[in-house]
Write a protein that holds these residues in place. Structure first.
Motif, short mmCIF file in Angstrom:
data_model
loop_
_atom_site.label_atom_id
_atom_site.label_comp_id
_atom_site.label_asym_id
_atom_site.label_seq_id
_atom_site.Cartn_x
_atom_site.Cartn_y
_atom_site.Cartn_z
N GLN A 1 0.82 -1.20 0.00
CA GLN A 1 0.00 0.00 0.00
C GLN A 1 0.87 1.26 0.00
O GLN A 1 0.56 2.24 -0.70
N GLN A 2 1.95 1.24 0.79
CA GLN A 2 2.85 2.40 0.81
C GLN A 2 3.50 2.61 -0.55
O GLN A 2 3.66 3.76 -1.01
N PRO B 1 1.87 7.40 -7.44
CA PRO B 1 0.49 7.68 -7.86
C PRO B 1 0.28 7.62 -9.37
O PRO B 1 -0.85 7.37 -9.82
N SER C 1 2.30 1.79 -3.48
CA SER C 1 1.28 2.32 -4.39
C SER C 1 1.08 3.82 -4.16
O SER C 1 0.98 4.61 -5.11
N SER C 2 1.04 4.24 -2.90
CA SER C 2 0.86 5.66 -2.58
C SER C 2 2.05 6.50 -3.05
O SER C 2 1.89 7.67 -3.43
#
Length: 341
Positions: free
Chosen positions: A207-208, A214, A210-211
């Motif tokens: 998740q990190q 962007p 992916s963030s």
């Protein structure tokens, strides 16, 4: 001559999985005497690199394995201590491939003279040597980052990965690093100047990542494989390029992979659908470009845009343990063994 004997590290047995100290044997043998047309080299620094793990296996590869009872191979920085070869004098500093030993004979075929005043000599094994050239060639010849694109590199605090991210930024791309642990992540972010860095040990690593990306990933420089690749792959943009330099997370796997789901069809589907380029490479494929690399890299070091860190271990007898630590990610920067002054 400062040593009465030649200390050498031999391959005692082939490892199963992660190497153990028992796979190495340290011996003392007489120092060899150069014949006509030969040099005697005293090794000052030995480079330890992940590729050496593959040489310990008796498996078909791009290079021959180390034979049982033979000296472990490796790149070295050495000083000429006796010369019977024209063009070399006692005291010359050379880049060589003498392996894990204090002294070695050479016919000069694999040597490159170095100017100790041009840069710290140990950099010839790191940022100005094979690791730095691997980063430069893999990123610029295969990855080809354009200004504004996102480049992600695994093992970003290591000798290759740290150079990849910095070169990406020099070329105008955005650099996202992946490293293990807060100290390494802080180094990549604060000292190397990456735009973002993600700790692969974080429970929400995917998740990190992916963030931090962007707009997706345009170039992924692969050094690790495993769960890192799993997190990266869905984020690859159309026409993304993936230079495959190493797969260190898999080097200690047994010859037969553990049973599990076969995802090859899904990977190949996305390779086709996104028009991905996934290209494995060995740095010597680009050997003709080495002079261009040295010219650029030396300039970047001089102006401070390319930084490096060395992890120096003292004493050849510590090389086996340091190498095992390297395969588990315990080094911090380019790992070299210091043998002499």
């Amino acid at each position: 001559m400062t040593q009465a004997m030649n200390q050498r590290v031999l391959l005692a047995s082939r490892p199963e999985g992660l190497p153990r100290l028992e796979n190495f044997r340290i011996v003392d043998e007489p120092i060899p005497v150069p014949l006509e047309g030969q040099l005697l080299l005293e090794v000052l620094y030995l480079s330890l690199d992940p590729y050496m793990r593959g040489r310990m296996d008796d498996a078909k590869s791009y290079a021959k394995p180390v034979e049982i009872g033979a000296v472990m191979e490796g790149g070295t920085l050495a000083r000429v201590v006796a010369s019977r070869l024209d063009g070399y004098a006692v005291g010359d500093i050379v880049l060589s491939h003498s392996g894990w030993q204090r002294y070695a004979l050479s016919d000069g075929a694999d040597l490159r003279k170095l100017d100790p005043a041009a840069a710290p000599p140990s950099t010839a094994l790191g940022v100005l040597g094979m690791p730095g050239f691997t980063a430069w060639a893999g990123l610029l010849q295969i990855g080809r980052p354009a200004p504004g694109e996102t480049v992600v590199v695994a093992a970003a605090s290591g000798a290759v990965g740290s150079a990849v991210g910095q070169i990406a930024r020099i070329k105008g791309a955005r650099a996202v690093g992946i490293a293990g642990g807060p100290d390494k992540c802080a180094f990549v972010r604060d000292e190397l100047g990456f735009d973002a860095v993600i700790d692969h040990r974080a429970p929400d690593f995917a998740q990190q990542l992916s963030s931090a990306c962007p707009a997706g990933i345009d170039v992924y420089f692969e050094n690790v494989g495993g769960k890192v690749f799993d997190a990266v792959f869905p984020l690859l943009n159309d026409f993304a390029r993936v230079p495959v330099c190493g797969l260190i997370s898999q080097y200690n796997a047994l010859p037969q992979a553990e049973p599990g789901p076969d995802r090859l069809a899904l990977v190949m589907r996305d390779v086709l659908k996104k028009s991905l380029t996934i290209r494995g490479f060995i740095q010597r494929e680009f050997a003709n470009l080495r002079p261009a690399f040295l010219q650029e890299a030396q300039g970047w070091i001089a102006d401070g845009s390319l930084r490096y860190r060395e992890d120096i271990v003292e004493g050849l007898e510590r090389a086996p343990a340091a190498f095992i630590d390297l395969l588990q990610g315990r080094n911090f920067g380019k790992l070299v063994v210091k043998l002499g002054e």
